[in-house]
Design an enzyme around this catalytic site. Structure first.
Site, PDB file in Angstrom:
ATOM      1  N   LYS A  10       0.623  -1.347   0.076  1.00 30.72           N
ATOM      2  CA  LYS A  10      -0.044  -0.134   0.042  1.00 30.72           C
ATOM      3  C   LYS A  10       0.772   1.156   0.051  1.00 30.72           C
ATOM      4  CE  LYS A  10      -4.108  -1.885   1.728  1.00 30.72           C
ATOM      5  NZ  LYS A  10      -4.590  -1.949   3.457  1.00 30.72           N
ATOM      6  N   TYR A  50     -12.386  -1.098  -4.044  1.00 31.95           N
ATOM      7  CA  TYR A  50     -13.217  -0.885  -2.031  1.00 31.95           C
ATOM      8  C   TYR A  50     -14.681  -1.139  -1.853  1.00 31.95           C
ATOM      9  CZ  TYR A  50      -8.477  -1.820   0.279  1.00 31.95           C
ATOM     10  OH  TYR A  50      -7.121  -2.212   0.692  1.00 31.95           O
ATOM     11  N   ASN A 113      -1.800   0.129   6.998  1.00 37.07           N
ATOM     12  CA  ASN A 113      -1.259  -1.418   7.376  1.00 37.07           C
ATOM     13  C   ASN A 113      -0.377  -1.853   6.353  1.00 37.07           C
ATOM     14  OD1 ASN A 113      -3.760  -1.904   5.871  1.00 37.07           O
ATOM     15  ND2 ASN A 113      -4.827  -2.527   7.479  1.00 37.07           N
ATOM     16  N   HIS A 116      -2.224  -5.669   1.599  1.00 36.33           N
ATOM     17  CA  HIS A 116      -3.502  -5.843   1.006  1.00 36.33           C
ATOM     18  C   HIS A 116      -3.562  -7.582   0.775  1.00 36.33           C
ATOM     19  CE1 HIS A 116      -7.584  -6.702  -0.316  1.00 36.33           C
ATOM     20  NE2 HIS A 116      -7.214  -7.198  -1.089  1.00 36.33           N
ATOM     21  N   GLU A 127      -9.830  -9.636  -8.148  1.00 39.83           N
ATOM     22  CA  GLU A 127      -9.071  -9.024  -7.835  1.00 39.83           C
ATOM     23  C   GLU A 127      -6.908  -8.746  -8.544  1.00 39.83           C
ATOM     24  OE1 GLU A 127     -10.043  -8.149  -3.247  1.00 39.83           O
ATOM     25  OE2 GLU A 127      -8.799  -8.973  -3.493  1.00 39.83           O
TER      26      GLU A 127
END
Ligand code: UDP
Ligand code: MG
Length: 141
Positions: A10, A50, A113, A116, A127
């Site tokens: 990320k 998302y 965080n 993913h 995805e």
């Protein structure tokens, strides 16, 4: 049978110069990289990616963050890839992430965080298809 999962490094982790260290975790944890690229999502791409979280209170903040800078998208291969990658990254909240997991070591908050991971084979397929064309996946499939 070996199968694939979808992973992302990320924007926080790319910004914090952790891409190389996370690549190392991927490889030493036994995953093969089928395909990878660095890109920056637009806000609307992040909203599409998302989509399942569109009703959640953190959706605005999440999609702002995910479109705030480049991220690395990857298709990974291993036996039980989805489950194995979820174990390798650890819990969503770094405070709850297992010792030695990527999020424990690199996440800065529940939102930022570091990585993913797909949560099912079905979502992994979706995805991967969101970011990669078939021709980008054939090299190491
Ligand atoms: N997220 C957040 N606040 C929360 C829960 C999740 O900002 O309270 C963000 C976080 O970046 C997380 C992403 O939304 O990784 C997707 O949430 P999910 O519950 O699917 O967690 P994941 O599958 O990434 O562990
Ligand atoms: Mg999820």
């Amino acid at each position: 049978m070996k199968n694939m999962t979808f992973a992302m490094i990320k924007p926080d982790a790319v910004r914090n110069r952790n891409t190389g260290k996370i690549y190392d975790r991927i490889l030493t944890s036994g995953f093969s990289i089928v395909s990878a690229k660095l890109l920056r999502m637009t806000k609307s791409q992040a909203e599409g990616f998302y989509d399942v979280h569109s009703e959640r209170p953190f959706f605005g903040e999440l999609t702002e963050f995910m479109s705030s800078g480049p991220c690395m998208v990857l298709a990974l291969k291993k036996e039980n890839a989805v489950e194995e990658w979820r174990k390798t990254i650890g819990a969503t909240n770094p405070d709850e992430a297992e010792t030695g997991s990527i999020r424990k070591d690199f996440a800065t908050s529940i939102g930022e965080n570091a990585v993913h991971g797909s949560d099912s084979d079905e979502n992994a397929k979706k995805e991967i298809g969101f970011f990669f064309s078939e021709s980008e996946l054939i090299a190491n499939k």
